[in-house]
Enzyme design. Sequence first.
Site, mmCIF file in Angstrom:
data_model
loop_
_atom_site.group_PDB
_atom_site.id
_atom_site.type_symbol
_atom_site.label_atom_id
_atom_site.label_comp_id
_atom_site.label_asym_id
_atom_site.label_seq_id
_atom_site.Cartn_x
_atom_site.Cartn_y
_atom_site.Cartn_z
ATOM 1 N N GLY A 80 0.826 -1.213 0.000
ATOM 2 C CA GLY A 80 0.000 0.000 0.000
ATOM 3 C C GLY A 80 0.851 1.249 0.000
ATOM 4 N N GLY A 81 0.489 2.178 0.911
ATOM 5 C CA GLY A 81 1.187 3.464 0.970
ATOM 6 C C GLY A 81 2.665 3.302 1.252
ATOM 7 C CB ALA A 100 22.422 6.503 -30.282
HETATM 8 C C1 HXC Z 1 -2.133 -2.803 11.873
HETATM 9 C C2 HXC Z 1 -0.975 -4.669 11.250
HETATM 10 C C3 HXC Z 1 -0.955 -4.234 9.925
HETATM 11 C C4 HXC Z 1 -1.563 -2.994 9.618
HETATM 12 C C5 HXC Z 1 0.079 -6.109 10.014
HETATM 13 N N1 HXC Z 1 -0.334 -5.844 11.266
HETATM 14 N N2 HXC Z 1 -0.297 -5.145 9.160
HETATM 15 N N3 HXC Z 1 -1.553 -3.959 12.224
HETATM 16 N N4 HXC Z 1 -2.136 -2.304 10.627
HETATM 17 N N5 HXC Z 1 -1.566 -2.501 8.389
HETATM 18 C C6 HXC Z 1 -0.109 -6.657 12.463
HETATM 19 C C7 HXC Z 1 -0.874 -7.969 12.445
HETATM 20 O O1 HXC Z 1 -2.156 -7.758 12.965
HETATM 21 C C8 HXC Z 1 -0.008 -8.829 13.354
HETATM 22 O O2 HXC Z 1 -0.280 -8.476 14.705
HETATM 23 C C9 HXC Z 1 1.389 -8.337 13.060
HETATM 24 O O3 HXC Z 1 1.242 -7.047 12.474
HETATM 25 C C10 HXC Z 1 2.113 -9.215 12.080
HETATM 26 O O4 HXC Z 1 1.261 -9.448 10.959
HETATM 27 P P1 HXC Z 1 1.042 -10.890 10.341
HETATM 28 O O5 HXC Z 1 -0.088 -10.774 9.404
HETATM 29 O O6 HXC Z 1 0.949 -11.898 11.447
HETATM 30 O O7 HXC Z 1 2.426 -11.111 9.594
HETATM 31 P P2 HXC Z 1 2.680 -11.772 8.173
HETATM 32 O O8 HXC Z 1 1.972 -13.075 8.090
HETATM 33 O O9 HXC Z 1 4.154 -11.776 8.020
HETATM 34 O O10 HXC Z 1 2.052 -10.802 7.113
HETATM 35 C C11 HXC Z 1 2.555 -9.489 6.937
HETATM 36 C C12 HXC Z 1 1.619 -8.660 6.008
HETATM 37 C C13 HXC Z 1 0.157 -8.784 6.492
HETATM 38 C C14 HXC Z 1 1.775 -9.214 4.573
HETATM 39 C C15 HXC Z 1 2.123 -7.236 6.014
HETATM 40 O O11 HXC Z 1 0.146 -8.474 7.873
HETATM 41 C C16 HXC Z 1 -0.753 -7.852 5.794
HETATM 42 O O12 HXC Z 1 -1.195 -8.147 4.698
HETATM 43 N N6 HXC Z 1 -1.099 -6.732 6.488
HETATM 44 C C17 HXC Z 1 -2.047 -5.806 5.942
HETATM 45 C C18 HXC Z 1 -1.470 -5.059 4.749
HETATM 46 C C19 HXC Z 1 -2.371 -3.936 4.298
HETATM 47 O O13 HXC Z 1 -3.397 -4.180 3.646
HETATM 48 N N7 HXC Z 1 -2.082 -2.704 4.769
HETATM 49 C C20 HXC Z 1 -2.858 -1.552 4.459
HETATM 50 C C21 HXC Z 1 -2.424 -1.086 3.100
HETATM 51 S S1 HXC Z 1 -3.320 0.318 2.616
HETATM 52 P P3 HXC Z 1 -0.083 -9.535 15.906
HETATM 53 O O14 HXC Z 1 -0.602 -8.788 17.101
HETATM 54 O O15 HXC Z 1 -0.856 -10.728 15.532
HETATM 55 O O16 HXC Z 1 1.392 -9.774 15.968
HETATM 56 C C22 HXC Z 1 -2.298 1.542 2.828
HETATM 57 C C23 HXC Z 1 -2.875 2.818 2.393
HETATM 58 C C24 HXC Z 1 -1.891 3.933 2.480
HETATM 59 O O17 HXC Z 1 -1.208 1.404 3.249
HETATM 60 C C25 HXC Z 1 -2.071 4.787 1.261
HETATM 61 C C26 HXC Z 1 -1.232 6.016 1.332
HETATM 62 C C27 HXC Z 1 -1.141 6.626 -0.044
#
Ligand code: HXC
Length: 510
Positions: free
Chosen positions: A169-170, A405
């Site tokens: 994402g961001g 070029a």
């Molecule tokens: C809050 C998060 C998080 C997030 C992960 N965690 N991503 N908490 N916000 N975005 C937390 C999980 O709940 C978990 O907590 C710990 O981090 C580890 O995550 P896991 O999923 O267990 O790890 P893994 O299996 O290695 O997977 C990693 C990951 C996955 C691929 C990053 O967590 C994931 O897909 N996260 C969401 C990604 C996402 O969609 N983000 C938002 C994008 S939108 P615990 O307590 O269990 O340890 C965005 C918009 C911004 O960013 C735009 C700006 C222009």
Amino acid sequence: MKDILEQLEDRREEARLGGGQNRIDAQHGRGKLTARERIDLLLDDGSFEEFDMFVTHRCTDFGMDQQKPAGDGVVTGWGTINGRLVYVFSQDFTVFGGSLSETHAQKICKIQDMAIQNGAPVIGINDSGGARIQEGVASLAGYAEVFQRNIEASGVIPQISLIMGPCAGGAVYSPAMTDFIFMVKDTSYMFVTGPDVVKTVTNEQVTAEELGGASTHTRKSSVADAAFENDVEALAEVRRLVDFLPANNREKPPVRPFFDDPDRIEASLDTLVPSNANTPYDMKELIHKLADEGDFYEIQENYAKNILTGFIRIEGRTVGVVANQPMVLAGCLDIDSSRKAARFVRFCDAFEIPLLTLVDVPGFLPGTSQEYGGVIKHGAKLLFAYGEATVPMVTVITRKAYGGAYDVMASKHLRSDFNYAWPTAEIAVMGAKGATEIIHRADLKDPEKIASHAADYEKRFANPFVAAERGFIDEVIQPRMTRKRIARAFASLRNKKAATPWKKHNNIPL
Ligand code: HXC
């Protein structure tokens, strides 16, 4: 008093544990270092000074008020690399997956602001699940504050991103606006939307590695500049890169001690170019033989291999090198190589790094895929980048410099300061065969006549002297003397000042 001191140490100890020992073990289990271990390897021993160790988030939704780890998922501060100041942030995946909250963003912004004010590079170590989902728009606002500072810092201080985990994402857009991105093989990913979303929207089935792994971004997309085997190697390579760079756009790159004679004569270069004009040779050999101690720090080694870009030192001073590579696609320019080299030239120009251009180019790659892909606009990027550059420029034509070029590759007409050619240079509108078939179309059915016309054309143009007679080539030099000649040329250009007319900014063909 003793109690208070102990309390401070206890609080520091707790903050250093981030998301706790179990999550640290899980991080190690994946072959990744923790945020703090990475900073320790990146910076000189004992030089790290931390900011905002006790900052916590302010979110109260979804039970977040019950979990407030000190530091909020990012370690920030400053230290030195080989004694030179750098600012650093390192996201802590053990704390909410390194996700970016409002306060996490504020910590990053603080060091970005300080780096701009104090004129020192920012190195960002990214390991993050993106926007902190519990915080919603506050997190998005935090991202945009970081982006805005990336843009303000661009061209003022070097910005380097290490991708050492997921970057979704961001999280990808801040690195995308920095000068260099380095990834770690098998443990780092960058994508705007992950494999699950891709499956839902486009029905494509793709793994995270295929979609945004190190191989994808260093070979296909060119988003990343290099990929390394593990965290340790990546951090060591960033230290090496920082040694080539100035601290900011007002300072010169550091001058390093050198043990290689600038007057070194390299007899083997006299036979580098094969006698058959269509036989390739390795341009990297020339770069290594020109560089102090043969040291070449290559940028985007695995992308658009028909052009080489990277840093060397001459007399201990950084020089950016752009070189056609005859081993790949005969060294021709195309969309990818033009984009790759243009971005590199612009980085060097922004940071006052002199440019050495080594030319062996048969022209632009023909074909519908190139034309439909906009080779006109992308080729123009490189032309534009050279034409706007005001840094010292030295060009050496080793063999072919054909057509547009020739103009593009730091020709005299684009204000290059020294244009040298080897006696093997061929400077012409095109190769003899192609030229003959156009000029002598009437004789096309007579192979003997065509061969004789081609020989005439070659005699007339397959040399550097027609250009030298006009002053487009300053001198024809012996290959073996090249290091000495370019070292003297760059030394003479150390105080170069080139004026450009006032404008708000140019409109480079993006
Ligand atoms: C809050 C998060 C998080 C997030 C992960 N965690 N991503 N908490 N916000 N975005 C937390 C999980 O709940 C978990 O907590 C710990 O981090 C580890 O995550 P896991 O999923 O267990 O790890 P893994 O299996 O290695 O997977 C990693 C990951 C996955 C691929 C990053 O967590 C994931 O897909 N996260 C969401 C990604 C996402 O969609 N983000 C938002 C994008 S939108 P615990 O307590 O269990 O340890 C965005 C918009 C911004 O960013 C735009 C700006 C222009």
